[in-house]
Write a protein that holds these residues in place. Structure first.
Motif, PDB file in Angstrom:
ATOM      1  N   GLU A  31       7.520  -2.553  14.469  1.00  0.00           N
ATOM      2  CA  GLU A  31       6.188  -2.988  14.063  1.00  0.00           C
ATOM      3  C   GLU A  31       5.666  -2.151  12.910  1.00  0.00           C
ATOM      4  O   GLU A  31       5.992  -0.979  12.770  1.00  0.00           O
ATOM      5  N   THR A  32       4.871  -2.797  12.074  1.00  0.00           N
ATOM      6  CA  THR A  32       4.209  -2.112  10.969  1.00  0.00           C
ATOM      7  C   THR A  32       2.713  -2.217  11.247  1.00  0.00           C
ATOM      8  O   THR A  32       2.155  -3.318  11.261  1.00  0.00           O
ATOM      9  N   VAL A  33       2.083  -1.084  11.479  1.00  0.00           N
ATOM     10  CA  VAL A  33       0.640  -1.105  11.746  1.00  0.00           C
ATOM     11  C   VAL A  33      -0.078  -1.323  10.422  1.00  0.00           C
ATOM     12  O   VAL A  33       0.147  -0.605   9.452  1.00  0.00           O
TER      13      VAL A  33
ATOM     14  N   GLY B  94      -1.573  -3.130  -0.942  1.00  0.00           N
ATOM     15  CA  GLY B  94      -0.819  -3.300   0.295  1.00  0.00           C
ATOM     16  C   GLY B  94      -1.404  -2.619   1.513  1.00  0.00           C
ATOM     17  O   GLY B  94      -0.731  -2.409   2.509  1.00  0.00           O
ATOM     18  N   CYS B  95      -2.713  -2.280   1.445  1.00  0.00           N
ATOM     19  CA  CYS B  95      -3.289  -1.544   2.583  1.00  0.00           C
ATOM     20  C   CYS B  95      -3.793  -2.467   3.692  1.00  0.00           C
ATOM     21  O   CYS B  95      -4.166  -2.015   4.760  1.00  0.00           O
ATOM     22  N   GLY B  96      -3.821  -3.774   3.447  1.00  0.00           N
ATOM     23  CA  GLY B  96      -4.231  -4.681   4.529  1.00  0.00           C
ATOM     24  C   GLY B  96      -5.559  -5.367   4.314  1.00  0.00           C
ATOM     25  O   GLY B  96      -6.168  -5.875   5.245  1.00  0.00           O
ATOM     26  N   LYS B  97      -6.022  -5.399   3.048  1.00  0.00           N
ATOM     27  CA  LYS B  97      -7.323  -6.013   2.757  1.00  0.00           C
ATOM     28  C   LYS B  97      -7.321  -7.508   3.099  1.00  0.00           C
ATOM     29  O   LYS B  97      -8.247  -8.010   3.732  1.00  0.00           O
TER      30      LYS B  97
ATOM     31  N   PRO C 163      -4.941   4.226   2.622  1.00  0.00           N
ATOM     32  CA  PRO C 163      -3.624   3.582   2.548  1.00  0.00           C
ATOM     33  C   PRO C 163      -3.209   3.110   3.945  1.00  0.00           C
ATOM     34  O   PRO C 163      -3.748   3.571   4.947  1.00  0.00           O
ATOM     35  N   ARG C 164      -2.200   2.209   4.002  1.00  0.00           N
ATOM     36  CA  ARG C 164      -1.765   1.651   5.266  1.00  0.00           C
ATOM     37  C   ARG C 164      -1.203   2.729   6.195  1.00  0.00           C
ATOM     38  O   ARG C 164      -0.486   3.590   5.716  1.00  0.00           O
TER      39      ARG C 164
ATOM     40  N   ASN D  29      -7.906   7.175  -5.250  1.00  0.00           N
ATOM     41  CA  ASN D  29      -6.775   7.863  -5.859  1.00  0.00           C
ATOM     42  C   ASN D  29      -6.636   9.321  -5.442  1.00  0.00           C
ATOM     43  O   ASN D  29      -5.618   9.935  -5.712  1.00  0.00           O
ATOM     44  N   GLY D  30      -7.658   9.824  -4.771  1.00  0.00           N
ATOM     45  CA  GLY D  30      -7.550  11.191  -4.240  1.00  0.00           C
ATOM     46  C   GLY D  30      -6.497  11.279  -3.160  1.00  0.00           C
ATOM     47  O   GLY D  30      -5.998  12.347  -2.823  1.00  0.00           O
ATOM     48  N   ASN D  31      -6.145  10.122  -2.598  1.00  0.00           N
ATOM     49  CA  ASN D  31      -5.171  10.097  -1.509  1.00  0.00           C
ATOM     50  C   ASN D  31      -3.734  10.121  -1.976  1.00  0.00           C
ATOM     51  O   ASN D  31      -2.827  10.325  -1.201  1.00  0.00           O
TER      52      ASN D  31
END
Length: 259
Positions: free
Chosen positions: A24-26, A48-51, A215-216, A256-258
């Motif tokens: 699974e991909t959360v 690709g974070c799930g928006k 991010p995801r 972008n800090g992430n």
């Protein structure tokens, strides 16, 4: 959170994962927020974070693994609230005229009456498409096609509008104009709207507040209310204010800090 009376949408501790052969991909974890009627929220975050997954859950196309979604105080499954969905591409059919494209949803939902037909003509007139009613989609510019797609969504009188990158297929100039256009239409019709976008300046120009996802697997990193001191608060006018740049930079740093 606000009192339930005025909440049109409430998400509480939403989790969602995609399952395949590898496991699974959360996608989403512990997402909670509420919206008041007439509010415009933009959702931004890394690619690709799930928006878009979030919009699919709100529209009922997907079901959360955990958590609850309420619309107008009722669980999503029991809710009769009308949700409009506007996608990246206008999805207009070339073999139908603009008018017949606009009434397609009414036909599918068996809602075609003298009254709803009149409403379709009226919306086309209001939003500058009257003379193109009998034209084919290929005869219209990208911006006009997107406006027709919005009219097709509005004619169903949705209480909540979900906008999934609706301007991303347009060139920059058209995108600005159509964003301004559609932003003003949504405010004028007093619609509750959620916009998913990669374009941070679009989010800042249109929304009442911006929800920034991590991010995801995505959770809510920050919620930023947007306050502009403008006599006429339109998306294009916002872009010329000092606040605009400040908000843009704030959101940019958060995302972008992430990385």
């Amino acid at each position: 959170m606000e009192s339930n009376a005025e909440q049109i949408l409430e998400l509480k501790s939403i989790y969602y994962a995609y399952h395949n052969m590898e496991g699974e991909t959360v996608a989403l974890t512990d997402i909670s927020f509420a919206m008041k009627e007439g509010e415009f929220v933009a959702i931004v975050g890394p690619s690709g974070c799930g928006k878009s997954t979030l919009l699919s859950l709100i529209s009922g196309l997907l079901e959360p693994e955990k958590g609850l979604i309420k619309i107008n105080g009722k669980y999503l499954k029991e809710s009769t609230t009308n949700i409009g969905y506007m996608l990246q591409h206008d999805q207009l059919f070339e073999w139908r005229t603009i008018y017949h494209n606009v009434i397609l949803g009414l036909e599918i939902q068996h809602m075609l009456t003298t009254k709803t037909k009149a409403k379709a003509h009226e919306l086309l007139d209001t939003y500058g498409l009257k003379q193109f009613e009998n034209a084919r989609p290929s005869e219209l510019s990208g911006g006009m096609r997107q406006r027709a797609a919005l009219v097709r969504t509005l004619v169903l009188e949705p209480d909540i509008l979900l906008l999934d990158e609706p301007f991303s297929a347009l060139d920059y100039q058209t995108r600005l104009r159509v964003g301004d256009d559609i932003g003003q239409i949504i405010k004028k019709e007093h619609k509750t709207a959620i916009l998913v976008t990669h374009d941070l300046s679009e989010a800042v120009s249109l929304a009442d507040r911006v929800i920034i996802l991590t991010p995801r697997p995505a959770s809510i990193q920050q919620t930023l209310p947007l306050i502009f001191h403008l006599e006429e608060d339109t998306p294009l006018n916002r872009r010329n204010t000092p606040e605009f740049k400040n908000y843009f930079n704030l959101i940019w740093k958060e995302i972008n800090g992430n990385e």
